[in-house]
Write an enzyme that holds these catalytic residues in place. Structure first.
Site: not given
Ligand code: DGI
Length: 139
Positions: A9, A49, A57, A85, A91, A102, A112, A115, A126
């Protein structure tokens, strides 16, 4: 072989974490199939998203993702969706274990660093969003 969509990100790119993040997945033994660095359009960010469209948010999320370049990647390997993951971590900063990406590099929920798709179906969706542009350029 299973594929997933991973993305460094804008905060991860700004902080110089591209190499660190790519290395973790290379060292794990996964294969990097496709990679592009791009500043996402609002359209792409909103599509990515879409499941969060009704969340309070959402606006902040899209603004953050479009704030600078990201590194969009297709990776491949055995059970890569679930394992990546685990490598990414949770998260919420309080739940992200040390040793995860993270856990080691992110201290806030909204910025964070990385993704990763949360299911095989999300990965397909995606990858189609992020790499559609390239496909149309080369065809
Ligand atoms: O798959 P993840 O990135 O771990 O998490 P997600 O798909 O539930 O949410 C996508 C992103 O949205 C997440 O990386 C950070 C942001 N986010 C999720 N929940 C919240 C949030 N941001 C804020 N400010 N508040 C939240 O509750």
């Amino acid at each position: 072989m299973e594929k997933t969509f991973l993305m460094v990100k804008p905060d991860g790119v700004k902080r110089g974490l591209i190499g660190e993040i790519v290395s973790r997945f290379e060292n794990k033994g996964y294969t990097l199939n496709r990679l592009k660095m791009v500043t996402p359009s609002v359209e792409v960010a909103e599509a990515h998203y879409a499941e969060h469209k009704e969340k309070p948010f959402f606006g902040e999320l899209v603004e953050f993702l479009t704030s600078g370049p990201v590194v969009a990647m297709e990776w491949e390997g055995e059970d890569i969706v679930a394992v990546s993951r685990l490598m990414i971590g949770k998260t919420k900063p309080l739940d992200a274990q040390p040793g995860t990406i993270r856990g080691d590099f992110a201290s806030t929920m909204s910025q964070n660093v990385i993704h990763g798709s949360d299911s095989v179906a999300s990965a397909e969706r995606e990858l189609a969003i992020w790499f559609a542009e390239i496909a149309s350029h080369v065809s």
